[in-house]
Design an enzyme around this catalytic site. Sequence first.
Site, mmCIF file in Angstrom:
data_model
loop_
_atom_site.group_PDB
_atom_site.id
_atom_site.type_symbol
_atom_site.label_atom_id
_atom_site.label_comp_id
_atom_site.label_asym_id
_atom_site.label_seq_id
_atom_site.Cartn_x
_atom_site.Cartn_y
_atom_site.Cartn_z
ATOM 1 N N GLU A 159 0.810 -1.213 0.000
ATOM 2 C CA GLU A 159 0.000 0.000 0.000
ATOM 3 C C GLU A 159 0.851 1.273 0.000
ATOM 4 O O GLU A 159 0.880 2.046 0.952
ATOM 5 C CB GLU A 159 -0.950 0.004 1.201
ATOM 6 C CG GLU A 159 -1.987 -1.099 1.145
ATOM 7 C CD GLU A 159 -2.948 -1.081 2.321
ATOM 8 O OE1 GLU A 159 -4.052 -1.646 2.186
ATOM 9 O OE2 GLU A 159 -2.602 -0.507 3.382
ATOM 10 N N GLU A 336 -6.242 -8.040 -0.599
ATOM 11 C CA GLU A 336 -6.849 -8.016 0.732
ATOM 12 C C GLU A 336 -8.343 -7.816 0.529
ATOM 13 O O GLU A 336 -8.757 -6.822 -0.068
ATOM 14 C CB GLU A 336 -6.275 -6.890 1.614
ATOM 15 C CG GLU A 336 -4.812 -7.071 1.959
ATOM 16 C CD GLU A 336 -4.285 -5.969 2.867
ATOM 17 O OE1 GLU A 336 -5.115 -5.267 3.508
ATOM 18 O OE2 GLU A 336 -3.050 -5.796 2.938
#
Length: 690
Positions: A159, A336
């Site tokens: 991320e 995710e």
Amino acid sequence: MRDSTHPSSLSTLQPAPLLLGVCDYPEHVDPASWPEHARQQRALGLRFVRLAEFAWSRLEPRPGEFDWAWLDRAIEVAVAAGLQVVLCTPTAAPPAWLVEAHPEILPVGRDGRRRTAGSRRHADLSSPAFREASVRITQAMAERYGSHPALIGWQTDNEFGWGDTAQGFTPAAQAAFQAWLRGRYGTTDALNDAWGNVFWSMEYSDWTQIPLPGQGVSASSPSHVLDFMRFSSAQVAAFQADQVTLLRQHSPGRFVTHNFMGFFSAFDHYEVAAGLDFAAWDNYPTGTLGALDEWKLLDPAFALTYARTGHPDVTAFNHDLYRGLTGAGRGLWILEQQCGQVDWAPSNPLPAPGAVNLWTAQAWAHGADAVTYFRWQAATMAQEILHSGLLRHDGTPDRGAAEVAGTDPARYPCVPVRNRVALLHDYESLWLYGAQPHAQHLNYWAQVFTYYRELRRLGVDVDILHPDSPLDRYDLIVAPALTLMTPERARHLRAAAGHSRVVFGPRTAFRTASGRAAQTAPGGLLAQLTGARLQNFDSLPVGLPQSVGGHRADLWAESYVPEDPATEVLHRYEGGPLDGEAAVTRRGLVTLIGAHSPGLIGEVLAGALRAANIPTLDLPEGVRLSRRGEVTLLQNWNAQPVTWCALELAPVSTTFLRTAEVQARAAPHLHPSPGTPPAASAEPRLREST
């Protein structure tokens, strides 16, 4: 060549089924539990585990000293249970010894305060010491595991930009930014001209005089901000490229991807994704629902109807965005996937029964070739204690595990997604829009999402693409907020308008590549295309609407002067300072919309779709259609049953139909009508998801 285990491989005649996996952190639990966890994972139908994402301190406990034993064992246990592995480079969480040895790697925030260790992403991407340490751990991992037969791919870092770290404000970042500017402009005179620095006596005579933006008494020049965002994006791309090069070298045949975040704006995702096999993102539907509140796109009371599912179009938008990062026709991965409550939103309700299956099915329908649930067991330590997993803290299966167990991946064939409508998205336009939004509660994302949502309400599937992408195969091209225009881009769009219908939104072509205003926007570079010139723009305070074509425009209204006899005025403003001025124009295949009005936008898009012979549907609130191959996924995101086309849709559920059967079922509601449906048959073969 990609490994044959990759789900998008063309080495088999039958499309591969959807891959299901889980984010596992074996270093967080007793090693004695690993074999049972792996057995449970395989029994749930999971095919792979994602490992080592934040494990730098365990893999390299001291500089240059590596401990592989625990990860070797974790992989062995997974393989013994029949699982494959996705490994992550752990560079998003630098260990304390690296910070101690090189405190200069710590980032400095916009407020000028230096951050500390004790969380994650606590590193400046402009720091040579951090870049060197990241290369070392990446190379060591790639050399050890790159050819492991169970390894199917890599996730780089984690991320990028999380915690507002994509822009650096360290001395190293400032020096690197100044060097980047020198390489871009050559002379300070050229930079001063590009930025318009004669304004407010901001002219520079030496590169060392140039500060980082956002630190001044008032707002920085938008051109200064634009170039800083470009520089910062290039830093992220270069950091990732170092890792990708090593992984390609030492781990051939395995995919390389990165897990991006929904609606994240702080770097150019197209640039950063350029070296990847495909893009991935982290899907948390209840958490990202807050975007609609931020943009004031839903009444707060109405937004509660989606509190336990998230909004279908918010999640779908990000699927389509990340599917398009590496080019139309490729799939994406969800690295995710929410499987219970999250812990980082203002409030974190339990998902509705059926939501996990709904999210999985929607991800597949929008091009996902794999879904990875976050996480295996809820953490009993540190910052994510309140975040759910497939197992509870005590190791018993949580609600999401039952839904995953009921998912049959074979029902989800991973074929390419092919759509007829493209929506153009550009991060440079986003940054310029954000530098001077000029309207409270209206930003780039809110404007772009409004067009996307209207298309989805009409039952239309969308590819989201960079504006410079190939556009030959699209029948309708929608550019909601393409404010930055270059001569090359203008030529590209003029060529596209020779074969496709094009719809532009407000602020089109308002800026040049340097961030300065185009003196004849949206004429100039697009004058021949639009046949109209910008007259006035009106930033509307909340509660001060503008009427147009029987609709209400809020927050923004701009008017046009037709400059070509072939330009039609489709709608004019009614009342107010813009009374009688053109709000929507059309010249040939090109339409220009100046008012921010969902109703007006939906009406104009519906007309453009019908003119392009793309059927539309009037879908009920919370009901959506998504098509992949020969399958249409009918989704009900509502907490109550809905009847649509004589079908009873259970709350928070999906229904699989053949695409041809949907057309027959919905024929009376299609615009334009496809004609008399085939007399065949019986009811469409419906299959309810678990």
